[in-house]
Design a protein around this motif. Structure first.
Motif, PDB file in Angstrom:
ATOM      1  N   THR A  88       0.825  -1.209   0.000  1.00  0.00           N
ATOM      2  CA  THR A  88       0.000   0.000   0.000  1.00  0.00           C
ATOM      3  C   THR A  88       0.858   1.257   0.000  1.00  0.00           C
ATOM      4  N   SER A  89       2.071   1.159  -0.507  1.00  0.00           N
ATOM      5  CA  SER A  89       2.954   2.321  -0.599  1.00  0.00           C
ATOM      6  C   SER A  89       3.179   2.667  -2.067  1.00  0.00           C
ATOM      7  N   SER A  90       4.124   3.542  -2.303  1.00  0.00           N
ATOM      8  CA  SER A  90       4.438   3.925  -3.678  1.00  0.00           C
ATOM      9  C   SER A  90       5.492   3.016  -4.299  1.00  0.00           C
ATOM     10  N   ALA A  91       5.717   1.840  -3.735  1.00  0.00           N
ATOM     11  CA  ALA A  91       6.755   0.933  -4.237  1.00  0.00           C
ATOM     12  C   ALA A  91       6.412   0.383  -5.614  1.00  0.00           C
ATOM     13  N   PHE A  92       5.164   0.049  -5.855  1.00  0.00           N
ATOM     14  CA  PHE A  92       4.788  -0.593  -7.110  1.00  0.00           C
ATOM     15  C   PHE A  92       4.006   0.313  -8.051  1.00  0.00           C
ATOM     16  N   ALA A  93       3.372   1.334  -7.523  1.00  0.00           N
ATOM     17  CA  ALA A  93       2.587   2.258  -8.350  1.00  0.00           C
ATOM     18  C   ALA A  93       2.640   3.644  -7.734  1.00  0.00           C
ATOM     19  N   PRO A  94       2.639   4.682  -8.554  1.00  0.00           N
ATOM     20  CA  PRO A  94       2.617   6.042  -7.998  1.00  0.00           C
ATOM     21  C   PRO A  94       1.329   6.276  -7.213  1.00  0.00           C
ATOM     22  N   THR A  95       1.430   7.046  -6.159  1.00  0.00           N
ATOM     23  CA  THR A  95       0.244   7.285  -5.336  1.00  0.00           C
ATOM     24  C   THR A  95      -0.817   8.088  -6.079  1.00  0.00           C
ATOM     25  N   GLU A  96      -0.424   8.823  -7.105  1.00  0.00           N
ATOM     26  CA  GLU A  96      -1.400   9.613  -7.866  1.00  0.00           C
ATOM     27  C   GLU A  96      -2.389   8.744  -8.633  1.00  0.00           C
ATOM     28  N   THR A  97      -2.031   7.481  -8.916  1.00  0.00           N
ATOM     29  CA  THR A  97      -2.909   6.596  -9.673  1.00  0.00           C
ATOM     30  C   THR A  97      -3.827   5.762  -8.782  1.00  0.00           C
ATOM     31  N   MET A  98      -3.720   5.912  -7.469  1.00  0.00           N
ATOM     32  CA  MET A  98      -4.520   5.116  -6.531  1.00  0.00           C
ATOM     33  C   MET A  98      -5.854   5.785  -6.250  1.00  0.00           C
ATOM     34  N   PRO A  99      -6.859   4.999  -5.851  1.00  0.00           N
ATOM     35  CA  PRO A  99      -8.127   5.594  -5.410  1.00  0.00           C
ATOM     36  C   PRO A  99      -7.894   6.513  -4.213  1.00  0.00           C
ATOM     37  N   ALA A 100      -8.808   7.410  -3.966  1.00  0.00           N
ATOM     38  CA  ALA A 100      -8.622   8.479  -2.982  1.00  0.00           C
ATOM     39  C   ALA A 100      -8.293   7.951  -1.577  1.00  0.00           C
ATOM     40  N   ALA A 101      -9.048   6.982  -1.080  1.00  0.00           N
ATOM     41  CA  ALA A 101      -8.814   6.476   0.278  1.00  0.00           C
ATOM     42  C   ALA A 101      -7.460   5.775   0.377  1.00  0.00           C
ATOM     43  N   LEU A 102      -7.132   4.954  -0.613  1.00  0.00           N
ATOM     44  CA  LEU A 102      -5.851   4.263  -0.612  1.00  0.00           C
ATOM     45  C   LEU A 102      -4.701   5.247  -0.794  1.00  0.00           C
ATOM     46  N   ARG A 103      -4.900   6.275  -1.611  1.00  0.00           N
ATOM     47  CA  ARG A 103      -3.872   7.290  -1.828  1.00  0.00           C
ATOM     48  C   ARG A 103      -3.549   8.011  -0.524  1.00  0.00           C
ATOM     49  N   HIS A 104      -4.574   8.381   0.213  1.00  0.00           N
ATOM     50  CA  HIS A 104      -4.346   9.074   1.485  1.00  0.00           C
ATOM     51  C   HIS A 104      -3.569   8.185   2.454  1.00  0.00           C
ATOM     52  N   PHE A 105      -3.957   6.917   2.564  1.00  0.00           N
ATOM     53  CA  PHE A 105      -3.247   5.993   3.450  1.00  0.00           C
ATOM     54  C   PHE A 105      -1.805   5.801   2.983  1.00  0.00           C
ATOM     55  N   ALA A 106      -1.592   5.652   1.681  1.00  0.00           N
ATOM     56  CA  ALA A 106      -0.249   5.423   1.144  1.00  0.00           C
ATOM     57  C   ALA A 106       0.664   6.619   1.361  1.00  0.00           C
ATOM     58  N   GLU A 107       0.114   7.807   1.355  1.00  0.00           N
ATOM     59  CA  GLU A 107       0.947   9.001   1.519  1.00  0.00           C
ATOM     60  C   GLU A 107       1.344   9.249   2.975  1.00  0.00           C
ATOM     61  N   VAL A 108       0.596   8.738   3.932  1.00  0.00           N
ATOM     62  CA  VAL A 108       0.914   8.988   5.338  1.00  0.00           C
ATOM     63  C   VAL A 108       1.575   7.803   6.040  1.00  0.00           C
ATOM     64  N   GLN A 109       1.588   6.645   5.425  1.00  0.00           N
ATOM     65  CA  GLN A 109       2.223   5.495   6.079  1.00  0.00           C
ATOM     66  C   GLN A 109       3.737   5.557   5.900  1.00  0.00           C
ATOM     67  N   PRO A 110       4.502   4.894   6.755  1.00  0.00           N
ATOM     68  CA  PRO A 110       5.957   5.099   6.799  1.00  0.00           C
ATOM     69  C   PRO A 110       6.757   4.541   5.625  1.00  0.00           C
ATOM     70  N   MET A 111       6.251   3.608   4.862  1.00  0.00           N
ATOM     71  CA  MET A 111       7.040   3.035   3.770  1.00  0.00           C
ATOM     72  C   MET A 111       7.211   4.008   2.608  1.00  0.00           C
ATOM     73  N   THR A 112       6.211   4.812   2.310  1.00  0.00           N
ATOM     74  CA  THR A 112       6.266   5.700   1.154  1.00  0.00           C
ATOM     75  C   THR A 112       7.422   6.697   1.213  1.00  0.00           C
ATOM     76  N   PRO A 113       7.642   7.419   2.314  1.00  0.00           N
ATOM     77  CA  PRO A 113       8.778   8.343   2.304  1.00  0.00           C
ATOM     78  C   PRO A 113      10.130   7.646   2.198  1.00  0.00           C
ATOM     79  N   ILE A 114      10.252   6.464   2.776  1.00  0.00           N
ATOM     80  CA  ILE A 114      11.514   5.735   2.680  1.00  0.00           C
ATOM     81  C   ILE A 114      11.742   5.273   1.247  1.00  0.00           C
ATOM     82  N   ILE A 115      10.721   4.718   0.619  1.00  0.00           N
ATOM     83  CA  ILE A 115      10.837   4.235  -0.756  1.00  0.00           C
ATOM     84  C   ILE A 115      11.101   5.390  -1.712  1.00  0.00           C
TER      85      ILE A 115
END
Length: 86
Positions: A22-49
């Motif tokens: 649920t991070s930006s590892a496999f797909a950009p967060t801009e292409t995710m549905p709104a609820a998943l995008r919000h979760f992906a942007e605030v969870q800790p894996m996305t900034p590290i990746i």
């Protein structure tokens, strides 16, 4: 040791796998549905990746704060899980 049994330690690997998928590892967060995008942007894996991706692609990290934020988020998650599992 946080887990009291071998089965209990498996829970931690499942949580990390959920965060990776649920991070930006496999797909950009801009292409995710709104609820998943919000979760992906605030969870800790996305900034590290994103920081590691920027380091490998351009040779610089766009913002060192994102790595610290991601690592501190992991610390708080593990502390919270260790308190729950005891």
């Amino acid at each position: 040791m946080l887990a009291k049994s071998l089965e209990g330690s498996g829970v931690f690997s499942y949580l990390l796998m959920i965060l990776i998928f649920t991070s930006s590892a496999f797909a950009p967060t801009e292409t995710m549905p709104a609820a998943l995008r919000h979760f992906a942007e605030v969870q800790p894996m996305t900034p590290i990746i994103d920081s590691v991706r920027s380091l490998l692609m351009t040779g610089t990290v766009s913002n060192a704060f994102t790595i610290k934020r991601g690592c501190r988020s992991y610390q708080s998650i593990f502390l919270m899980l260790s308190a729950i599992c005891r």
